[in-house]
Design an enzyme around this catalytic site. Structure first.
Site, mmCIF file in Angstrom:
data_model
loop_
_atom_site.group_PDB
_atom_site.id
_atom_site.type_symbol
_atom_site.label_atom_id
_atom_site.label_comp_id
_atom_site.label_asym_id
_atom_site.label_seq_id
_atom_site.Cartn_x
_atom_site.Cartn_y
_atom_site.Cartn_z
ATOM 1 N N ARG A 35 15.819 67.134 55.606
ATOM 2 C CA ARG A 35 16.972 66.828 56.452
ATOM 3 C C ARG A 35 16.867 67.567 57.778
ATOM 4 N NH1 ARG A 35 22.147 69.907 56.720
ATOM 5 N NH2 ARG A 35 23.685 68.639 57.809
ATOM 6 N N ARG A 72 35.683 69.818 69.635
ATOM 7 C CA ARG A 72 35.303 71.224 69.779
ATOM 8 C C ARG A 72 36.148 71.919 70.844
ATOM 9 N NH1 ARG A 72 30.921 73.068 67.149
ATOM 10 N NH2 ARG A 72 29.636 71.508 66.086
ATOM 11 N N LYS A 103 28.622 59.705 55.682
ATOM 12 C CA LYS A 103 29.180 60.984 55.268
ATOM 13 C C LYS A 103 30.708 60.876 55.251
ATOM 14 C CE LYS A 103 27.299 64.659 57.093
ATOM 15 N NZ LYS A 103 26.757 65.577 58.146
ATOM 16 N N THR A 153 26.964 70.544 50.583
ATOM 17 C CA THR A 153 27.705 71.652 51.196
ATOM 18 C C THR A 153 27.950 72.813 50.233
ATOM 19 O OG1 THR A 153 28.872 70.003 52.540
ATOM 20 C CG2 THR A 153 29.584 72.281 52.753
#
Length: 553
Positions: A101, A143, A294, A352
């Protein structure tokens, strides 16, 4: 004997003997240069019809030709590459990495190209081994801006904090006022809602909303810095599916020959289709790249069934998901998503913090071991390592521990019960592919079959066989290298990459598969096997119109 489907039944021929003829590979031609490869077992037949094998199980240092694969790992392991693991890609392959990945939230194209180049160099040293390449997009994230002099700031519990979308504050952030790059912030959140900064390190409660500013109260004390991620739990955001950076990254990935895209922050089916258009337009091979959506927020959960119809696979991305929804609900979401993916034969990844403590420690915690094991029991096709291999001190040990945990968890599964549950959960009438896959796995229980052989040119048939969790090795023949690599993301599928010249007849392909399986002790002469294929060998033909049981002689 019934095949499970109600209509369009494929033809089933039982007990047809196939004599295995041709040259067997000599022991010296069985590659054993890599002492430990748990699931990325690839058997490649070259022009001289010689078999080259990379295989082992929990044993170390034994030649592949004498290893008894009684417990081969069926679950795939995905490793994120970072500065500490880039020089050790060869060791990761030896430990059991199936998918590399590349996280495009970090690093330049030059850096990611060096990772791909290094992987391919290591694979050339290991004839017959396969490893898929996955591009994980940065996605349309929210962000913070920059703080004055790029210094971290301390925000105290109970203090008032103003968040602004005014561009003049993009690089002038302070503890009392800072910028967020989401223009619709003021119309998206409402008083009483929460804003999480830096994976929830800082929690802010919304007090009032203006035209360009949101006034909040800090729920806890925290230190934050430049460009930290922002989550708006419970809010419906209107971000685009892909950013300009994502588009550039996807084009780069197609040029580099990636196998799969892990698409971040997918909220609806239209976003998957948009990414598909970008990949297709990026080059002739783009249409063959698989998209794994995802699921990281409430919108993705709400629209999951529609997303599932158009995506090639799914990642349960528990990091952001655990911020967007209450943490206590994450494990419930994980189980529901994995089950639906299993029913619809879509490969699913659990990701995760699976072995997060191994970033700094040589052994995982007991809770982490249970987490990985439960993901396997839930039905995950793959489990993923992130910081553990990207920047941790023990990347190789992390893969080895995950390998052991997966094998133990797989030994706990009640395979016939899973098969029965999948069959009962599949809508009727079944299509040809699902019907024959169901029947083939059933025969592996009822007829004491030791091997399933598939001619799977697109990988579709292999995915449907994987859905029913066979407890015997499944060898999927294909002449397409990318398909062979993509099949590593489906549980229990062993890709057998065959030269196009070998696709002359079904009998020849079955002979090749059985030769290879015998060499690694998957089966022996006298054992029964199941073959699934079309009547004729056409490119990407997966009608699966013929299934038969045969005895290996």
């Amino acid at each position: 004997m019934s095949t499970c489907g109600d209509k369009n039944e494929p033809k089933i021929e039982l007990s047809a003997n196939i004599h295995i003829s041709g040259k067997m590979a000599k022991a010296g031609q069985i590659s054993s240069s890599t002492p430990r490869v748990s699931r990325n077992v690839s058997i490649r037949v070259n022009e001289e019809d010689l078999v080259s094998v990379q295989a082992s199980s929990l044993f170390h240092g034994l030649p592949a030709s004498v290893v008894n694969l009684e417990k081969p790992r069926r679950t795939g392991i995905i490793c994120t590459i970072g500065p500490k693991s880039l020089p050790r890609i060869g060791e990761l392959l030896a430990a059991g990495m199936n998918v590399m990945r590349l996280n495009f939230s970090h690093g330049t194209h030059e850096y990611h190209e060096s990772c791909i180049r290094k992987l391919r160099e290591e694979l050339r040293k290991r004839p017959g081994m396969l490893c898929a390449i996955a591009l994980d997009t940065k996605g349309p994230e929210i962000r913070t801006g920059l703080f004055v002099d790029s210094k971290d700031v301390q925000i105290e519990k109970g203090s008032k904090v103003t968040i602004t979308t005014d561009e003049q504050f993009r690089d002038k952030g302070t503890a009392s006022k800072f910028f967020i790059d989401y223009k619709s912030l003021c119309t998206t959140v409402k008083p009483g809602m929460f804003i999480f900064i830096s994976d929830g390190t800082l929690r802010l409660k919304v007090l009032e909303c203006g035209s360009t500013e949101v006034v909040c109260e800090a729920v806890n004390s925290a230190v934050i810095g430049d460009q930290k991620g922002v989550n708006l739990p419970g809010a419906k955001v209107d971000l685009p599916a892909v950013s300009e950076k994502d588009i550039d990254d996807l084009r780069f990935g197609v040029q580099q020959g990636i196998d799969v895209v892990f698409a971040s922050f997918i909220r609806e089916a239209a976003q998957v289709l948009e990414i598909r258009k970008i990949l297709t337009a990026a080059g002739p091979e783009g249409k063959d790249v698989k998209i794994f959506s995802k699921i990281e927020n409430q919108q993705g959960l709400d629209n999951f069934e529609e997303i599932l119809k158009v995506t090639d696979g799914v990642m349960v991305a528990r990091g952001d998901l655990g911020i967007e929804i209450p943490p206590a609900k994450v494990f419930v979401a994980q189980k529901k998503l994995i089950r639906l993916c299993n029913i619809y034969a879509k490969p699913v990844i659990c990701a995760t913090q699976m072995l997060e403590s191994m970033v700094n420690n040589p052994r995982p915690s007991r809770a982490e071991v249970s987490d990985v094991g439960n993901a396997v029991v839930d039905g995950a096709d793959c489990v993923m390592l992130s910081d553990e291999t990207a920047k941790g001190d023990y990347p190789i040990e992390s893969v080895e521990h995950m390998d052991h945990i997966c094998v133990e968890a797989e030994g706990f599964l009640a395979y016939e019960k899973i098969w029965s549950d999948m069959r009962a959960s599949t809508s009727r009438p079944m299509d040809n592919v699902d019907s024959v896959a169901c029947a083939a796995v059933m025969l592996s229980f009822d007829e004491e079959v030791k091997l399933i052989v598939i001619v799977s040119e697109s990988g579709n048939l292999a995915r449907h066989v994987s859905k029913y969790h066979p407890n015997v090795p499944v060898v999927a023949l294909t002449r397409r290298p990318r398909v062979a690599r993509q099949q590593l993301l489906s549980r229990g599928i062993l890709s057998l990459l065959v030269d196009s010249s070998e696709f002359s007849s079904v009998s020849n392909l079955l002979s090749i598969a059985c030769h290879a399986a015998i060499e690694v002790n998957f089966c022996k002469p006298g054992d029964k096997a199941v073959a699934i294929h079309d009547n004729e060998l056409h490119e990407y033909s997966e009608e699966a119109s013929v299934m038969h049981v045969f005895t290996i002689e």
